[in-house]
Design a protein around this motif. Structure first.
Motif, PDB file in Angstrom:
ATOM      1  N   ASN A 274      20.492  44.248  37.923  1.00 27.50           N
ATOM      2  CA  ASN A 274      19.241  44.945  37.571  1.00 27.50           C
ATOM      3  C   ASN A 274      18.673  44.557  36.214  1.00 27.50           C
ATOM      4  O   ASN A 274      17.564  44.938  35.885  1.00 27.50           O
ATOM      5  N   GLY A 275      19.439  43.852  35.410  1.00 28.83           N
ATOM      6  CA  GLY A 275      18.990  43.505  34.075  1.00 28.83           C
ATOM      7  C   GLY A 275      19.064  44.710  33.138  1.00 28.83           C
ATOM      8  O   GLY A 275      19.717  45.699  33.417  1.00 28.83           O
ATOM      9  N   PHE A 276      18.353  44.600  32.025  1.00 30.89           N
ATOM     10  CA  PHE A 276      18.356  45.656  31.014  1.00 30.89           C
ATOM     11  C   PHE A 276      17.333  46.743  31.338  1.00 30.89           C
ATOM     12  O   PHE A 276      16.719  47.310  30.446  1.00 30.89           O
ATOM     13  N   ALA A 277      17.165  47.054  32.599  1.00 23.53           N
ATOM     14  CA  ALA A 277      16.199  48.067  33.049  1.00 23.53           C
ATOM     15  C   ALA A 277      16.783  49.466  32.867  1.00 23.53           C
ATOM     16  O   ALA A 277      17.978  49.635  32.636  1.00 23.53           O
ATOM     17  N   ASN A 278      15.924  50.470  33.015  1.00 22.17           N
ATOM     18  CA  ASN A 278      16.382  51.850  32.833  1.00 22.17           C
ATOM     19  C   ASN A 278      17.306  52.311  33.960  1.00 22.17           C
ATOM     20  O   ASN A 278      17.926  53.356  33.847  1.00 22.17           O
ATOM     21  N   ASN A 279      17.427  51.547  35.029  1.00 20.24           N
ATOM     22  CA  ASN A 279      18.355  51.896  36.111  1.00 20.24           C
ATOM     23  C   ASN A 279      19.625  51.036  36.066  1.00 20.24           C
ATOM     24  O   ASN A 279      20.301  50.859  37.061  1.00 20.24           O
ATOM     25  N   ARG A 280      19.940  50.543  34.880  1.00 18.91           N
ATOM     26  CA  ARG A 280      21.139  49.721  34.713  1.00 18.91           C
ATOM     27  C   ARG A 280      22.413  50.521  34.979  1.00 18.91           C
ATOM     28  O   ARG A 280      23.313  50.039  35.650  1.00 18.91           O
ATOM     29  N   PHE A 281      22.509  51.723  34.440  1.00 22.51           N
ATOM     30  CA  PHE A 281      23.716  52.536  34.561  1.00 22.51           C
ATOM     31  C   PHE A 281      23.491  53.703  35.499  1.00 22.51           C
ATOM     32  O   PHE A 281      22.453  54.357  35.441  1.00 22.51           O
ATOM     33  N   LEU A 282      24.476  53.963  36.327  1.00 19.18           N
ATOM     34  CA  LEU A 282      24.451  55.202  37.105  1.00 19.18           C
ATOM     35  C   LEU A 282      25.868  55.718  37.233  1.00 19.18           C
ATOM     36  O   LEU A 282      26.837  54.972  37.090  1.00 19.18           O
ATOM     37  N   ILE A 283      25.955  57.013  37.459  1.00 16.78           N
ATOM     38  CA  ILE A 283      27.247  57.644  37.675  1.00 16.78           C
ATOM     39  C   ILE A 283      27.250  58.293  39.049  1.00 16.78           C
ATOM     40  O   ILE A 283      26.203  58.703  39.552  1.00 16.78           O
TER      41      ILE A 283
END
Length: 121
Positions: A53-62
């Motif tokens: 996803n790159g450095f997008a705001n959806n990079r991390f999820l839990i």
């Protein structure tokens, strides 16, 4: 070769799933669940989708894992990741530069990762 890597954070014991190429590991959620269940893990799992996803705001999820399966409705995008966790993640990428090469990142972002510019002291 798998398109994901799992490891345990030294700082808090949580499991992390990293994308190891431009292909998101979320397509292999069942395979990831099997691996986590074989480790007898139960708890929160952090996904780092940087290489897909790159450095997008959806990079991390839990997402919560109950020991056998992921609780899909527990999935949340997270934006603020503590420095200690980021350091462990970036060290993992630096130990596996072939993953960076297989990513969908721009060449400049690949070079930033390779040169350790994102490592936190």
């Amino acid at each position: 070769m798998e398109n994901f890597d799992t490891f345990t954070l030294k700082c808090d014991g949580r499991k992390v799933v990293l994308a190891t190429s431009y292909v998101s590991p979320l397509g292999n959620i069942m395979k990831i669940a099997k691996e986590l269940s074989q480790d007898y893990y139960n708890g929160e799992v952090l996904f780092d989708l940087l290489l897909s996803n790159g450095f997008a705001n959806n990079r991390f999820l839990i997402m919560q894992f109950d020991g056998k399966k992921f609780i899909l409705n527990s999935k949340k995008i997270v934006k603020d990741i503590p420095d200690g966790i980021l350091k462990e993640i970036y060290n993992r990428y630096n130990d596996n530069p072939q993953w960076i090469d297989q990513s969908s990142l721009l060449d400049v972002h690949k070079e930033v990762l390779r040169q350790n510019f994102l490592l936190i002291s």
